[in-house]
Design a protein around this motif. Sequence first.
Motif, PDB file in Angstrom:
ATOM      1  N   VAL A  42       0.494 -31.578  32.973  1.00 26.95           N
ATOM      2  CA  VAL A  42      -0.589 -32.522  33.256  1.00 26.95           C
ATOM      3  C   VAL A  42      -0.074 -33.491  34.302  1.00 26.95           C
ATOM      4  O   VAL A  42       0.952 -34.145  34.115  1.00 26.95           O
ATOM      5  N   ILE A  43      -0.769 -33.571  35.453  1.00 27.42           N
ATOM      6  CA  ILE A  43      -0.328 -34.472  36.519  1.00 27.42           C
ATOM      7  C   ILE A  43      -1.236 -35.689  36.664  1.00 27.42           C
ATOM      8  O   ILE A  43      -0.906 -36.613  37.404  1.00 27.42           O
ATOM      9  N   GLY A  44      -2.361 -35.705  35.965  1.00 25.60           N
ATOM     10  CA  GLY A  44      -3.224 -36.874  36.019  1.00 25.60           C
ATOM     11  C   GLY A  44      -4.488 -36.695  35.213  1.00 25.60           C
ATOM     12  O   GLY A  44      -4.845 -35.583  34.823  1.00 25.60           O
ATOM     13  N   ARG A  45      -5.130 -37.821  34.951  1.00 28.60           N
ATOM     14  CA  ARG A  45      -6.418 -37.831  34.245  1.00 28.60           C
ATOM     15  C   ARG A  45      -7.338 -38.819  34.947  1.00 28.60           C
ATOM     16  O   ARG A  45      -6.879 -39.828  35.478  1.00 28.60           O
ATOM     17  N   ALA A  46      -8.611 -38.533  34.924  1.00 30.20           N
ATOM     18  CA  ALA A  46      -9.601 -39.453  35.474  1.00 30.20           C
ATOM     19  C   ALA A  46      -9.636 -40.721  34.602  1.00 30.20           C
ATOM     20  O   ALA A  46      -9.168 -40.708  33.463  1.00 30.20           O
ATOM     21  N   THR A  60      -2.804 -26.930  42.039  1.00 27.46           N
ATOM     22  CA  THR A  60      -3.391 -27.939  41.163  1.00 27.46           C
ATOM     23  C   THR A  60      -4.788 -27.499  40.769  1.00 27.46           C
ATOM     24  O   THR A  60      -5.548 -26.991  41.586  1.00 27.46           O
ATOM     25  N   LEU A  61      -5.111 -27.712  39.502  1.00 27.00           N
ATOM     26  CA  LEU A  61      -6.391 -27.289  38.938  1.00 27.00           C
ATOM     27  C   LEU A  61      -6.916 -28.429  38.078  1.00 27.00           C
ATOM     28  O   LEU A  61      -6.142 -29.101  37.399  1.00 27.00           O
ATOM     29  N   THR A  62      -8.216 -28.687  38.122  1.00 27.30           N
ATOM     30  CA  THR A  62      -8.809 -29.684  37.223  1.00 27.30           C
ATOM     31  C   THR A  62      -9.716 -28.980  36.230  1.00 27.30           C
ATOM     32  O   THR A  62     -10.411 -28.024  36.562  1.00 27.30           O
ATOM     33  N   LEU A  63      -9.676 -29.478  34.995  1.00 32.60           N
ATOM     34  CA  LEU A  63     -10.488 -28.930  33.907  1.00 32.60           C
ATOM     35  C   LEU A  63     -11.183 -30.054  33.169  1.00 32.60           C
ATOM     36  O   LEU A  63     -10.635 -31.149  33.021  1.00 32.60           O
ATOM     37  N   ARG A  64     -12.344 -29.767  32.659  1.00 33.83           N
ATOM     38  CA  ARG A  64     -13.026 -30.677  31.746  1.00 33.83           C
ATOM     39  C   ARG A  64     -12.348 -30.596  30.381  1.00 33.83           C
ATOM     40  O   ARG A  64     -11.725 -29.579  30.046  1.00 33.83           O
ATOM     41  N   ASN A  65     -12.474 -31.647  29.584  1.00 35.88           N
ATOM     42  CA  ASN A  65     -11.844 -31.645  28.263  1.00 35.88           C
ATOM     43  C   ASN A  65     -12.381 -30.536  27.369  1.00 35.88           C
ATOM     44  O   ASN A  65     -11.630 -29.969  26.581  1.00 35.88           O
ATOM     45  N   ASN A  66     -13.665 -30.205  27.470  1.00 35.57           N
ATOM     46  CA  ASN A  66     -14.193 -29.131  26.625  1.00 35.57           C
ATOM     47  C   ASN A  66     -13.567 -27.780  26.994  1.00 35.57           C
ATOM     48  O   ASN A  66     -13.440 -26.902  26.150  1.00 35.57           O
TER      49      ASN A  66
END
Length: 78
Positions: A42-46, A60-66
Amino acid sequence: MTHSLRRLAVNERARITSVTAGGEIGRRLRDMGLTPGTIVQVIGRAPLRDPVALRLRDFTLTLRNNEADVIMIEKLEE
């Protein structure tokens, strides 16, 4: 102990043990490289903690929490 990717803190690393989603979501996650055995960090969170930014396989990839909820991981010791 395994738990979902959502519980991983920023800068923690883990190995994916399984993707519990089936159907289109499961296929899409696997197509993005989220497969058992893959190391993720994990490199960051909104600001509202959704979405989460991951580093895996040199991208790098972003995912929603669901989406992160259906990816089971084992934390790696640093």
